[in-house]
Design an enzyme around this catalytic site. Structure first.
Site, mmCIF file in Angstrom:
data_model
loop_
_atom_site.group_PDB
_atom_site.id
_atom_site.type_symbol
_atom_site.label_atom_id
_atom_site.label_comp_id
_atom_site.label_asym_id
_atom_site.label_seq_id
_atom_site.Cartn_x
_atom_site.Cartn_y
_atom_site.Cartn_z
ATOM 1 N N ASP A 33 43.174 36.581 45.359
ATOM 2 C CA ASP A 33 43.355 37.362 44.201
ATOM 3 C C ASP A 33 44.798 38.162 44.365
ATOM 4 O O ASP A 33 45.111 38.648 45.486
ATOM 5 C CB ASP A 33 42.492 38.536 44.064
ATOM 6 C CG ASP A 33 42.125 39.277 42.780
ATOM 7 O OD1 ASP A 33 41.320 39.071 41.969
ATOM 8 O OD2 ASP A 33 43.306 39.947 42.329
ATOM 9 N N ILE A 34 45.536 38.230 43.249
ATOM 10 C CA ILE A 34 47.095 38.914 43.506
ATOM 11 C C ILE A 34 46.880 40.248 43.657
ATOM 12 O O ILE A 34 47.983 40.979 44.283
ATOM 13 C CB ILE A 34 47.546 38.474 42.119
ATOM 14 C CG1 ILE A 34 49.278 38.493 42.263
ATOM 15 C CG2 ILE A 34 47.438 39.331 40.937
ATOM 16 C CD1 ILE A 34 50.038 37.785 40.909
ATOM 17 N N ASN A 91 32.044 39.480 37.173
ATOM 18 C CA ASN A 91 32.163 40.497 36.037
ATOM 19 C C ASN A 91 32.157 39.507 34.874
ATOM 20 O O ASN A 91 32.527 38.595 34.619
ATOM 21 C CB ASN A 91 33.580 41.031 36.131
ATOM 22 C CG ASN A 91 33.764 42.037 37.357
ATOM 23 O OD1 ASN A 91 32.752 42.835 37.628
ATOM 24 N ND2 ASN A 91 35.106 41.946 37.791
ATOM 25 N N GLU A 99 38.240 40.625 32.972
ATOM 26 C CA GLU A 99 39.745 40.590 32.320
ATOM 27 C C GLU A 99 40.221 39.330 32.127
ATOM 28 O O GLU A 99 41.054 38.868 31.112
ATOM 29 C CB GLU A 99 40.720 41.345 33.416
ATOM 30 C CG GLU A 99 40.256 42.567 33.604
ATOM 31 C CD GLU A 99 41.469 43.211 34.645
ATOM 32 O OE1 GLU A 99 42.297 42.569 35.084
ATOM 33 O OE2 GLU A 99 41.128 44.377 35.016
ATOM 34 N N VAL A 100 39.747 38.210 33.024
ATOM 35 C CA VAL A 100 40.182 36.648 32.717
ATOM 36 C C VAL A 100 38.834 36.088 32.199
ATOM 37 O O VAL A 100 38.151 35.885 32.887
ATOM 38 C CB VAL A 100 40.868 36.163 34.058
ATOM 39 C CG1 VAL A 100 41.264 34.790 33.700
ATOM 40 C CG2 VAL A 100 41.968 37.224 34.421
ATOM 41 N N HIS A 104 34.678 33.098 36.890
ATOM 42 C CA HIS A 104 35.150 33.018 38.400
ATOM 43 C C HIS A 104 34.216 34.177 39.279
ATOM 44 O O HIS A 104 33.632 35.076 38.569
ATOM 45 C CB HIS A 104 36.665 33.650 38.600
ATOM 46 C CG HIS A 104 36.792 35.018 37.812
ATOM 47 N ND1 HIS A 104 37.184 35.029 36.399
ATOM 48 C CD2 HIS A 104 36.982 36.170 38.136
ATOM 49 C CE1 HIS A 104 37.259 36.448 36.113
ATOM 50 N NE2 HIS A 104 37.189 37.161 37.182
ATOM 51 N N HIS A 106 34.270 36.561 42.545
ATOM 52 C CA HIS A 106 35.136 37.349 43.600
ATOM 53 C C HIS A 106 34.366 37.287 44.852
ATOM 54 O O HIS A 106 33.240 37.503 44.794
ATOM 55 C CB HIS A 106 35.300 38.783 43.175
ATOM 56 C CG HIS A 106 36.003 39.054 41.857
ATOM 57 N ND1 HIS A 106 37.216 39.378 41.739
ATOM 58 C CD2 HIS A 106 35.546 39.049 40.676
ATOM 59 C CE1 HIS A 106 37.598 39.623 40.665
ATOM 60 N NE2 HIS A 106 36.593 39.427 39.852
HETATM 61 P P1 5GP Z 1 38.020 39.926 36.265
HETATM 62 O O1 5GP Z 1 38.253 41.482 36.043
HETATM 63 O O2 5GP Z 1 38.366 39.137 35.200
HETATM 64 O O3 5GP Z 1 36.641 39.992 37.071
HETATM 65 O O4 5GP Z 1 38.957 39.705 37.702
HETATM 66 C C1 5GP Z 1 40.237 38.900 37.226
HETATM 67 C C2 5GP Z 1 40.724 39.042 38.536
HETATM 68 O O5 5GP Z 1 42.050 38.302 38.618
HETATM 69 C C3 5GP Z 1 41.551 40.405 38.953
HETATM 70 O O6 5GP Z 1 40.877 41.009 40.199
HETATM 71 C C4 5GP Z 1 43.162 40.224 39.265
HETATM 72 O O7 5GP Z 1 43.559 40.925 40.146
HETATM 73 C C5 5GP Z 1 43.029 38.662 39.346
HETATM 74 N N1 5GP Z 1 44.115 38.167 38.871
HETATM 75 C C6 5GP Z 1 44.846 38.349 37.389
HETATM 76 N N2 5GP Z 1 46.092 37.704 37.365
HETATM 77 C C7 5GP Z 1 46.084 36.846 38.351
HETATM 78 C C8 5GP Z 1 47.250 36.180 38.732
HETATM 79 O O8 5GP Z 1 47.919 35.616 38.162
HETATM 80 N N3 5GP Z 1 46.850 35.370 40.011
HETATM 81 C C9 5GP Z 1 45.734 35.493 40.854
HETATM 82 N N4 5GP Z 1 45.935 35.166 42.129
HETATM 83 N N5 5GP Z 1 44.984 36.695 40.549
HETATM 84 C C10 5GP Z 1 45.017 37.238 39.493
#
Ligand code: 5GP
Length: 119
Positions: A33-34, A91, A99-100, A104, A106
């Site tokens: 994760d970034i 999530n 968010e994405v 996925h 985590h």
């Molecule tokens: P969500 O909130 O959708 O469960 O998690 C999305 C995750 O993707 C977040 O923890 C965020 O830090 C990570 N993320 C967002 N953009 C990028 C990216 O460009 N590269 C990587 N490696 N992680 C990302």
């Protein structure tokens, strides 16, 4: 929800955006994760276009589902998370804070994590 092929993980899968790759096979990609929320924070994603865990469970093939869960086990063991313990999070949607919009999981570990949910 319709799958949006412009989402950031789709772009990572197409090689348009770099990632710090941790694991890859025919069906799965895992990368760091970034914005890590723990010393180890790995995202495990299917290569197929699924918006979330519901879409994945309903529409992925048996091979895709097996590969994802086997990858989670393999990564947890190989990253040394298994002994001390770790947390998996998927999530989902608005209330889940996703968010994405590409499914996925985590994998979080490397320290004692706090309560399951923020107050
Ligand atoms: P969500 O909130 O959708 O469960 O998690 C999305 C995750 O993707 C977040 O923890 C965020 O830090 C990570 N993320 C967002 N953009 C990028 C990216 O460009 N590269 C990587 N490696 N992680 C990302």
């Amino acid at each position: 929800m319709t799958y949006d092929p412009s989402n950031i993980f789709a772009r990572i899968l197409r090689g348009e955006i770099p990632c710090k790759k941790h694991y890859e096979d025919e069906y799965v990609l895992a990368f760091h994760d970034i914005y890590p929320k723990a010393p180890t924070h790995i995202l495990v994603i299917p290569k197929g276009s699924y918006t979330d865990i519901v879409d994945f469970g309903a529409n992925a093939t048996a091979e895709e589902i097996e590969a994802l869960y086997r990858a989670v086990s393999k990564i947890a063991a190989e990253a040394g998370l298994q002994t001390a313990g770790f947390r998996t999070i998927a999530n989902t949607g608005l209330n889940g804070g996703q968010e994405v919009p590409h499914f996925h999981i985590h994998l979080l570990g490397g320290k004692k994590l706090g309560p399951m949910l923020a107050e």
